[in-house]
Write an enzyme that holds these catalytic residues in place. Structure first.
Site, PDB file in Angstrom:
ATOM      1  N   ASP A 144      -7.374 -17.850 -39.023  1.00 34.29           N
ATOM      2  CA  ASP A 144      -6.882 -17.597 -37.659  1.00 34.29           C
ATOM      3  C   ASP A 144      -7.899 -16.754 -36.890  1.00 34.29           C
ATOM      4  O   ASP A 144      -8.736 -16.065 -37.486  1.00 34.29           O
ATOM      5  CB  ASP A 144      -5.564 -16.814 -37.705  1.00 34.29           C
ATOM      6  CG  ASP A 144      -4.441 -17.621 -38.333  1.00 34.29           C
ATOM      7  OD1 ASP A 144      -4.544 -18.860 -38.354  1.00 34.29           O
ATOM      8  OD2 ASP A 144      -3.473 -16.995 -38.791  1.00 34.29           O
TER       9      ASP A 144
HETATM   10  N1  URA Z   1      -2.804 -17.483 -43.580  1.00 32.70           N
HETATM   11  C1  URA Z   1      -2.637 -17.074 -42.308  1.00 32.70           C
HETATM   12  O1  URA Z   1      -1.526 -16.810 -41.885  1.00 32.70           O
HETATM   13  N2  URA Z   1      -3.721 -16.963 -41.529  1.00 32.70           N
HETATM   14  C2  URA Z   1      -4.984 -17.199 -41.948  1.00 32.70           C
HETATM   15  O2  URA Z   1      -5.938 -17.048 -41.182  1.00 32.70           O
HETATM   16  C3  URA Z   1      -5.153 -17.620 -43.278  1.00 32.70           C
HETATM   17  C4  URA Z   1      -4.039 -17.752 -44.076  1.00 32.70           C
END
Ligand code: URA
Length: 230
Positions: A101
């Protein structure tokens, strides 16, 4: 691989330029001109452009310590991308093996090798990903039990696979999961009535984030790291 793809892979030509070169009869396969851009090329197929033999460039593999605010994508209208952090001469044909993310930091793998990245991202291969998770509130024993058994995420029909939990501090845990569902870690913690404040990936398979890499820095993977994804 298609002939036009192969040429774009092996030369500085774009796919469109490769198609044009093929249409003009500049390309031969096993010594015979080929004007079909969709012709399938196998590993050992001798292909020439203007009489010059073409060879697949070596696959490339990198790890990047992704900072927050950088998008795990190759292009984005609003934010810098992971590829913007590498020099232009290295980024051709790179893709990301397992996105993070925008606000997640840590280990991001980039490669030109589609089969290798498939082994990391495919739900079938069970490749573990390790995250350091900073929580809003301490993890209860019951929440830990639920995570290790598997939790039901909103709008999903399958439970998550069992995860490993290690407590590193009052509100910090290390969570190991072997899937890569959308926002998986944040949704797993929400499912046990907690909230992720910060998320940092430290390991994918046997590849650990190099502690010498500052946020935004990258390095090529070693041959051992590449081979460890089996
Ligand atoms: N899980 C999440 O919620 N975000 C990420 O970036 C990676 C795994």
């Amino acid at each position: 691989m298609r002939l036009d793809q192969f040429i774009a892979h092996c030369t500085p030509l774009s796919r469109k330029e490769a198609k044009r070169a093929i249409a003009r009869g500049r390309v031969t396969i096993r010594g015979l001109p080929c004007r079909d851009a969709g012709e399938k090329i196998t590993e050992d197929c001798p292909v020439c452009l203007d009489g010059q033999g073409l060879h697949r460039p070596e696959e490339r593999y990198f790890m990047l310590n992704k900072p927050a605010g950088v998008v795990s994508a190759t292009t984005d209208a609003d934010h810098p991308t992971a590829l913007d952090l590498l020099p232009p001469e290295l980024i051709r044909d790179l893709h990301i093996a397992g996105r993070l993310d925008l606000d997640t930091t840590g280990l991001l793998l980039l490669t030109t090798d589609g089969q290798w990245s498939h082994r990391i991202t495919s739900p079938r291969t069970d490749c573990p990903k390790v995250y350091q998770v900073t929580l809003d509130s301490p993890l209860s024993d019951e929440a830990e039990r639920q995570l290790t058994r598997g939790v039901q995420l909103k709008s999903e029909d399958r439970m998550t696979r069992p995860a490993d939990v290690r407590r590193l501090g009052n509100r910090i845990i290390e969570l190991t999961i072997s899937e890569g569902r959308y926002h998986q870690v944040k949704r797993m913690l929400a499912a046990v009535s907690n909230h992720v404040q910060a998320l940092h990936r430290i390991q994918v398979g046997n590849i650990r984030l190099d502690p010498d890499l500052k946020p935004g820095e990258f390095r090529p993977l070693t041959p051992e790291e590449v081979a460890s994804v089996g």
